[in-house]
Design an enzyme around this catalytic site. Sequence first.
Site, short mmCIF file in Angstrom:
data_model
loop_
_atom_site.label_atom_id
_atom_site.label_comp_id
_atom_site.label_asym_id
_atom_site.label_seq_id
_atom_site.Cartn_x
_atom_site.Cartn_y
_atom_site.Cartn_z
CE LYS A 125 -2.45 -114.74 65.90
NZ LYS A 125 -2.12 -114.20 67.23
CD GLU B 258 5.39 -104.28 56.60
OE1 GLU B 258 6.58 -104.67 56.65
OE2 GLU B 258 4.85 -103.58 57.44
CB CYS C 278 8.35 -103.20 59.75
SG CYS C 278 7.01 -102.10 59.29
CD GLU D 258 13.57 -106.53 61.64
OE1 GLU D 258 13.23 -107.72 61.62
OE2 GLU D 258 12.82 -105.60 61.36
#
Length: 471
Positions: free
Chosen positions: A170, A243, A277, A374
């Site tokens: 997905k 992750e 990331c 972040e």
Amino acid sequence: MKTKYSLFIGGQPVAGARDAFPVIDPATGERFADCPAASPEQVDQAVAAAAEAFKSWQYSSDEERKAILHRIADAIEANADELAQIVTREQGKPLALAQMEVGGAIAWTRYTAELEIPVKVIEDSEQRLAELHHKPLGVVGSITPWNWPLMIAVWHIMPALRTGNTVVVKPSSLTPFNTLRLVELINEQVPAGVINIVTGEGGIGRAMTGHPHIRKIVFTGSTPTGQDIMRNAADNLKRLTLELGGNDAGIVLPDADLDAVAMGIFQTAFLNMGQTCAALKRLYVHESQYEALCNRLVEIAKQQNVGPGVKEGVTFGPVQNKAQFDLVSELVEDARAQGANILCGGAALPGSGYFYPPTIVADITDGTRLVDEEQFGPVLPVIRYSDIEDVIARANNNPNGLGGSVWGTDIDQARRVAARLECGTTWINNHAEVLPHCPFGGCKMSGFGVEFGEEGLLEYTQSQLLSIKRA
Ligand code: NDP
């Protein structure tokens, strides 16, 4: 580039059962194509098709699966231009970077093809022979994000296939087309049902993570979604590789050679417009070199050519989506209001695209949102420090633990500092480098499990001990 795509279930192209949804070109802020949307029933059908295919695919030989993965790599290679165009159009990144992403997808596929699934002899004695084998899990669900959509899909899919699992993918609803095309290409190489793809927002991901016949979810994305996945996956004790986000610190030691490190720091902080990331997201610089390094970073930032990724000569594309664009703007405005010094950038470009130039923020410290949260975008806070013990504590004083870096000329000293960082990868004089043979993953709120290399491969397997009695 085609603009009509299908889901793939059981080896067949299938129309979405729900109303298609628009996909936005971040360079214009406007819809450029509609994506088919699956229903939860189609998720069930995809899982059933994958479960059926698993019955025989799990027994395919290593040689067969290796050869198939190489043929998939050939197919990606043969369609590299088209895939790069799709990535640029829906993700926003400059075409050269999209081509690099496609190159990475090919390299990862070939490397994964060649990985061996080890059999470990635990005991070979007069009493017994004990061997540790690794078997596939069954149906693996892959849920991917919008920042490196093609490469991350490959990171999830290839080790799953290599180890004999079947897959339901997905992609992010923000960047679905590259993965729809990728799965179409993979389908030409594998038996029906070995790979399936469903698309659609929130509910479709949840239908997968709660599905009783999916044995593992591999997910790359935000920490809150990772937490939701973990809760939802509990019912059938799915294995998870998560992750998640990072807020990676980089520490520039007093002896760093700025000529040698400035470009690397800029590139690894602003890789993919900062939407990576494991990008460098908080830069701690010793006071002795603080201003000099800030000046160099500003010089490099000003050399960037910001514009649509499809345009020749552009080095810096838009932010991928409006929510992220608004978050970046908000964090910079908050920093400004707290008295930080915006050395360059600091304002969105006019127009309807999501363009935000590379922004360097100085005279800022921990406790400011831009440092603590972040940003996942084109802005780097540069924080002054004077004491090594203090900066290590500040680097670690964050819920995330994906990566971290130390920049300096005395490698022994840099190693000592790096060893004390709480994160899954530590780089010295580098950051954000991921490689197909180096296990990569986070700790703390950045998730768990690793991808890549033998350790990453084995996360797609169940160990089985075989013990043969001899005496
Ligand atoms: P999300 O974590 O929301 O989305 C990532 C993927 O998960 C998408 O495919 C999404 O589908 C799917 N998803 C969303 N909700 C669920 C759920 N409850 N269960 C299962 N799957 C779900 O990331 P966003 O796109 O919203 O980005 C938000 C933040 O995530 C960014 O600001 C950044 O901090 C971080 N991020 C981190 C990335 C990384 O590489 N670690 C990559 C991208 C983002 P759908 O798109 O259909 O909602």
